[in-house]
Write a protein that holds these residues in place. Structure first.
Motif, PDB file in Angstrom:
ATOM      1  N   ALA A  23      48.391  36.105  27.215  1.00  0.00           N
ATOM      2  CA  ALA A  23      47.949  35.964  28.893  1.00  0.00           C
ATOM      3  C   ALA A  23      46.431  35.070  28.726  1.00  0.00           C
ATOM      4  O   ALA A  23      45.647  35.135  27.862  1.00  0.00           O
ATOM      5  CB  ALA A  23      47.643  37.335  29.475  1.00  0.00           C
ATOM      6  N   THR A  24      46.670  34.135  30.045  1.00  0.00           N
ATOM      7  CA  THR A  24      45.376  33.245  30.170  1.00  0.00           C
ATOM      8  C   THR A  24      44.554  33.709  31.233  1.00  0.00           C
ATOM      9  O   THR A  24      44.785  34.788  32.237  1.00  0.00           O
ATOM     10  CB  THR A  24      46.122  32.100  30.542  1.00  0.00           C
ATOM     11  OG1 THR A  24      46.781  32.053  32.102  1.00  0.00           O
ATOM     12  CG2 THR A  24      47.098  31.462  29.592  1.00  0.00           C
ATOM     13  N   GLY A  25      43.443  33.031  31.396  1.00  0.00           N
ATOM     14  CA  GLY A  25      42.466  33.554  32.371  1.00  0.00           C
ATOM     15  C   GLY A  25      41.440  34.457  31.992  1.00  0.00           C
ATOM     16  O   GLY A  25      41.648  35.041  31.027  1.00  0.00           O
ATOM     17  N   ALA A  26      40.462  34.346  32.767  1.00  0.00           N
ATOM     18  CA  ALA A  26      39.241  35.165  32.249  1.00  0.00           C
ATOM     19  C   ALA A  26      39.753  36.870  32.359  1.00  0.00           C
ATOM     20  O   ALA A  26      40.526  37.129  33.429  1.00  0.00           O
ATOM     21  CB  ALA A  26      38.202  35.224  33.364  1.00  0.00           C
ATOM     22  N   ASN A  28      38.502  39.232  33.694  1.00  0.00           N
ATOM     23  CA  ASN A  28      38.053  39.834  34.861  1.00  0.00           C
ATOM     24  C   ASN A  28      38.704  39.327  36.250  1.00  0.00           C
ATOM     25  O   ASN A  28      38.397  39.426  37.544  1.00  0.00           O
ATOM     26  CB  ASN A  28      36.622  40.169  35.408  1.00  0.00           C
ATOM     27  CG  ASN A  28      35.749  39.002  35.282  1.00  0.00           C
ATOM     28  OD1 ASN A  28      36.104  37.825  35.149  1.00  0.00           O
ATOM     29  ND2 ASN A  28      34.944  38.646  36.152  1.00  0.00           N
ATOM     30  N   GLU A  29      39.422  38.161  36.038  1.00  0.00           N
ATOM     31  CA  GLU A  29      40.266  37.381  37.135  1.00  0.00           C
ATOM     32  C   GLU A  29      41.467  38.114  37.646  1.00  0.00           C
ATOM     33  O   GLU A  29      42.280  38.498  36.893  1.00  0.00           O
ATOM     34  CB  GLU A  29      40.556  35.940  36.304  1.00  0.00           C
ATOM     35  CG  GLU A  29      41.266  34.939  37.380  1.00  0.00           C
ATOM     36  CD  GLU A  29      41.776  33.740  36.918  1.00  0.00           C
ATOM     37  OE1 GLU A  29      42.518  33.206  37.501  1.00  0.00           O
ATOM     38  OE2 GLU A  29      41.630  33.493  35.808  1.00  0.00           O
ATOM     39  N   ILE A  30      41.534  38.246  39.084  1.00  0.00           N
ATOM     40  CA  ILE A  30      42.638  38.937  39.357  1.00  0.00           C
ATOM     41  C   ILE A  30      43.380  37.945  40.328  1.00  0.00           C
ATOM     42  O   ILE A  30      42.749  37.426  41.141  1.00  0.00           O
ATOM     43  CB  ILE A  30      42.263  39.934  40.264  1.00  0.00           C
ATOM     44  CG1 ILE A  30      41.659  41.193  39.396  1.00  0.00           C
ATOM     45  CG2 ILE A  30      43.543  40.840  41.115  1.00  0.00           C
ATOM     46  CD1 ILE A  30      40.942  42.247  40.029  1.00  0.00           C
ATOM     47  N   THR A  31      44.672  37.702  40.038  1.00  0.00           N
ATOM     48  CA  THR A  31      45.320  36.584  40.888  1.00  0.00           C
ATOM     49  C   THR A  31      46.386  37.345  41.699  1.00  0.00           C
ATOM     50  O   THR A  31      47.155  38.315  41.346  1.00  0.00           O
ATOM     51  CB  THR A  31      46.400  35.907  39.889  1.00  0.00           C
ATOM     52  OG1 THR A  31      45.203  35.201  38.997  1.00  0.00           O
ATOM     53  CG2 THR A  31      46.914  34.800  40.739  1.00  0.00           C
ATOM     54  N   ILE A  32      46.130  37.068  43.158  1.00  0.00           N
ATOM     55  CA  ILE A  32      46.823  37.893  44.208  1.00  0.00           C
ATOM     56  C   ILE A  32      47.721  36.803  44.679  1.00  0.00           C
ATOM     57  O   ILE A  32      47.340  36.032  45.153  1.00  0.00           O
ATOM     58  CB  ILE A  32      46.045  38.287  45.207  1.00  0.00           C
ATOM     59  CG1 ILE A  32      44.934  39.586  44.811  1.00  0.00           C
ATOM     60  CG2 ILE A  32      46.932  39.064  46.211  1.00  0.00           C
ATOM     61  CD1 ILE A  32      44.305  39.941  45.650  1.00  0.00           C
ATOM     62  N   VAL A  33      49.295  37.107  44.780  1.00  0.00           N
ATOM     63  CA  VAL A  33      50.426  36.466  45.066  1.00  0.00           C
ATOM     64  C   VAL A  33      50.840  36.595  46.313  1.00  0.00           C
ATOM     65  O   VAL A  33      51.268  37.723  46.432  1.00  0.00           O
ATOM     66  CB  VAL A  33      51.498  36.051  44.080  1.00  0.00           C
ATOM     67  CG1 VAL A  33      52.371  35.048  44.381  1.00  0.00           C
ATOM     68  CG2 VAL A  33      50.975  35.794  42.812  1.00  0.00           C
ATOM     69  N   THR A  34      50.584  35.843  47.418  1.00  0.00           N
ATOM     70  CA  THR A  34      51.289  36.328  48.697  1.00  0.00           C
ATOM     71  C   THR A  34      51.648  34.873  49.371  1.00  0.00           C
ATOM     72  O   THR A  34      52.062  33.831  48.771  1.00  0.00           O
ATOM     73  CB  THR A  34      50.451  36.926  49.439  1.00  0.00           C
ATOM     74  OG1 THR A  34      50.812  37.647  50.648  1.00  0.00           O
ATOM     75  CG2 THR A  34      49.030  36.119  49.749  1.00  0.00           C
ATOM     76  N   SER A  35      52.079  35.091  50.691  1.00  0.00           N
ATOM     77  CA  SER A  35      52.648  33.879  51.467  1.00  0.00           C
ATOM     78  C   SER A  35      51.302  33.468  52.559  1.00  0.00           C
ATOM     79  O   SER A  35      50.606  34.525  53.015  1.00  0.00           O
ATOM     80  CB  SER A  35      53.705  34.116  52.209  1.00  0.00           C
ATOM     81  OG  SER A  35      53.902  35.458  53.150  1.00  0.00           O
ATOM     82  N   TYR A  78      51.110  33.390  33.748  1.00  0.00           N
ATOM     83  CA  TYR A  78      50.816  33.933  32.500  1.00  0.00           C
ATOM     84  C   TYR A  78      49.284  34.306  32.786  1.00  0.00           C
ATOM     85  O   TYR A  78      48.732  34.722  31.438  1.00  0.00           O
ATOM     86  CB  TYR A  78      50.605  32.623  31.552  1.00  0.00           C
ATOM     87  CG  TYR A  78      51.994  32.095  31.136  1.00  0.00           C
ATOM     88  CD1 TYR A  78      53.155  32.935  30.353  1.00  0.00           C
ATOM     89  CD2 TYR A  78      52.673  30.748  31.595  1.00  0.00           C
ATOM     90  CE1 TYR A  78      54.331  32.507  30.295  1.00  0.00           C
ATOM     91  CE2 TYR A  78      53.815  30.342  31.179  1.00  0.00           C
ATOM     92  CZ  TYR A  78      54.660  31.347  30.627  1.00  0.00           C
ATOM     93  OH  TYR A  78      55.786  30.512  30.223  1.00  0.00           O
ATOM     94  N   LYS A  79      49.117  34.599  33.624  1.00  0.00           N
ATOM     95  CA  LYS A  79      47.719  35.128  34.109  1.00  0.00           C
ATOM     96  C   LYS A  79      47.664  36.507  33.702  1.00  0.00           C
ATOM     97  O   LYS A  79      48.618  37.201  33.605  1.00  0.00           O
ATOM     98  CB  LYS A  79      47.143  35.217  35.504  1.00  0.00           C
ATOM     99  CG  LYS A  79      47.105  33.588  36.069  1.00  0.00           C
ATOM    100  CD  LYS A  79      45.758  32.959  35.357  1.00  0.00           C
ATOM    101  CE  LYS A  79      45.454  31.495  36.002  1.00  0.00           C
ATOM    102  NZ  LYS A  79      44.302  31.055  35.540  1.00  0.00           N
ATOM    103  N   SER A 120      51.485  38.756  26.469  1.00  0.00           N
ATOM    104  CA  SER A 120      50.944  39.803  26.137  1.00  0.00           C
ATOM    105  C   SER A 120      49.769  39.937  26.837  1.00  0.00           C
ATOM    106  O   SER A 120      48.954  39.306  27.346  1.00  0.00           O
ATOM    107  CB  SER A 120      50.804  39.734  24.568  1.00  0.00           C
ATOM    108  OG  SER A 120      49.779  38.786  24.129  1.00  0.00           O
ATOM    109  N   ASN A 121      49.413  41.469  26.936  1.00  0.00           N
ATOM    110  CA  ASN A 121      48.078  41.978  27.442  1.00  0.00           C
ATOM    111  C   ASN A 121      48.221  41.607  29.008  1.00  0.00           C
ATOM    112  O   ASN A 121      47.132  41.263  29.400  1.00  0.00           O
ATOM    113  CB  ASN A 121      47.056  41.550  26.736  1.00  0.00           C
ATOM    114  CG  ASN A 121      46.623  42.225  25.469  1.00  0.00           C
ATOM    115  OD1 ASN A 121      47.599  43.026  24.855  1.00  0.00           O
ATOM    116  ND2 ASN A 121      45.622  42.217  24.911  1.00  0.00           N
ATOM    117  N   GLN A 122      49.418  41.584  29.478  1.00  0.00           N
ATOM    118  CA  GLN A 122      49.294  41.264  30.968  1.00  0.00           C
ATOM    119  C   GLN A 122      50.009  42.461  31.968  1.00  0.00           C
ATOM    120  O   GLN A 122      50.695  43.111  31.487  1.00  0.00           O
ATOM    121  CB  GLN A 122      50.522  39.944  31.113  1.00  0.00           C
ATOM    122  CG  GLN A 122      50.685  39.590  32.732  1.00  0.00           C
ATOM    123  CD  GLN A 122      51.739  38.630  32.775  1.00  0.00           C
ATOM    124  OE1 GLN A 122      53.035  38.907  32.396  1.00  0.00           O
ATOM    125  NE2 GLN A 122      51.556  37.439  33.338  1.00  0.00           N
TER     126      GLN A 122
END
Length: 316
Positions: A23-26, A28-35, A78-79, A120-122
């Motif tokens: 998995a990628t990114g920091a 402590n990064e939280i990616t919120i997916v919405t519209s 992949y975050k 992995s680890n996602q």
């Protein structure tokens, strides 16, 4: 009551015999997916759940929150920490399709948690609600579980990173021999001072210190706990001054800011109070961060994760 499920996705379902990518990114990064149609309600009910401010001394959020449109999901799938949020009303043409596809394929639940789906680890959390009112109700019922699921994965990734590195076995042995502690210490940490009642270790830029101290067990209230720690620093850590500004005690944890005379800088610190399992002693374990002019929250989270996962102690 809203139900939620945890789905574990096995390797062969997606990549046959191929290994999942990391998995990628920091961490402590939280990616919120919405519209676009749902984003204001997502900010109100979901984003605010992860808005945990600390002073370093500037105000920082512990988590790096990134809100994206569902049309960008493929380039972000992949975050490490992903939350998909969809409202049936108002309707839209992107996140509704994504969320419903997940529900149909894995489980007919409004809230579900999936591990290692694309990497992995996602963790991927899917939250599907009828409208903004229902989203508010769902979040109120499940907010602690949602928060804990994400934070557990953040800590899991910090520990994974440290576990993959070479360890400083000399320091690990010293901590075990002196205090009965079993702790992950990577090779970048060096011994700064070894005294009768404490051990001080640190690593280079961005600078981090971990200080271990021990005293005879006694019942310490918040006021005594704070004063005892400040006195210890004054007497043993040269050139470090604990600031009264923002200094506070939260049960068995002290949080605040410090100043370092020699460098003319400073930063945030915290101290955990534990009791040693094998000895009738109190153990203070403190983490200090110094990263002048740059963000410090992710470093503080890293240190706190290490210290929270020490073996050989338990809370007061």
């Amino acid at each position: 009551m809203q139900t939620y499920k945890i789905i574990y996705i096995f390797l062969f379902l997606f990549f046959s015999c191929d290994k999942l990518p990391r998995a990628t990114g920091a961490n402590n990064e939280i990616t919120i997916v919405t519209s676009d149609e749902d984003v204001d309600f997502v900010k109100l009910y979901v984003k605010q759940l992860f808005e945990k401010s600390i002073y370093t001394p500037i105000e920082e959020n512990l988590y790096d929150i990134n809100i994206i449109n569902a049309s960008s999901f493929n380039s972000n799938k992949y975050k490490k920490n992903i939350i998909i949020v969809s409202l049936e009303n108002p309707m839209d043409k992107d996140v509704d399709l994504l969320s419903k596809k997940i529900i149909k394929q894995y489980d007919n639940s409004g809230i579900l948690s999936m591990y290692d789906l694309y990497a992995s680890n996602q963790i991927i959390l899917n939250i599907y609600s009828h409208d903004s009112n229902k989203l508010g109700i769902d979040m109120n019922i499940n907010k602690e579980w949602i928060y804990d699921e994400v934070v557990k994965n953040i800590e899991k990734n910090y520990l994974y990173d440290i576990d993959m590195r070479n360890k400083n076995k000399d320091i690990q042995s010293l901590l075990n021999e002196k205090f009965g502690l079993d702790m992950l210490i990577d090779e970048n940490y060096k011994l700064i001072k070894n005294s009768d009642n404490f051990i001080w270790i640190g690593r280079g830029y961005p600078y981090r210190w971990i200080i271990f101290s021990q005293l005879d067990k006694e019942n310490l209230g918040d006021y005594d706990f704070k004063n005892r720690f400040v006195k210890f620093v004054d007497e043993n850590i040269d050139g470090v001054n604990i600031s009264e500004y923002m200094l506070k005690t939260e049960g068995d944890i002290i949080r605040g800011l410090y100043e370092h005379d020699k460098s003319g800088t400073g930063g945030p610190f915290f101290t955990y109070k534990y009791r040693n399992i094998n000895k009738d002693k109190l153990i203070f374990v403190s983490g200090f961060v110094n990263n002048p002019g740059k963000k410090k929250a992710y470093l503080l989270l890293q240190l706190e994760t290490i210290i929270k996962n020490i073996k050989g102690v338990y809370e007061q």
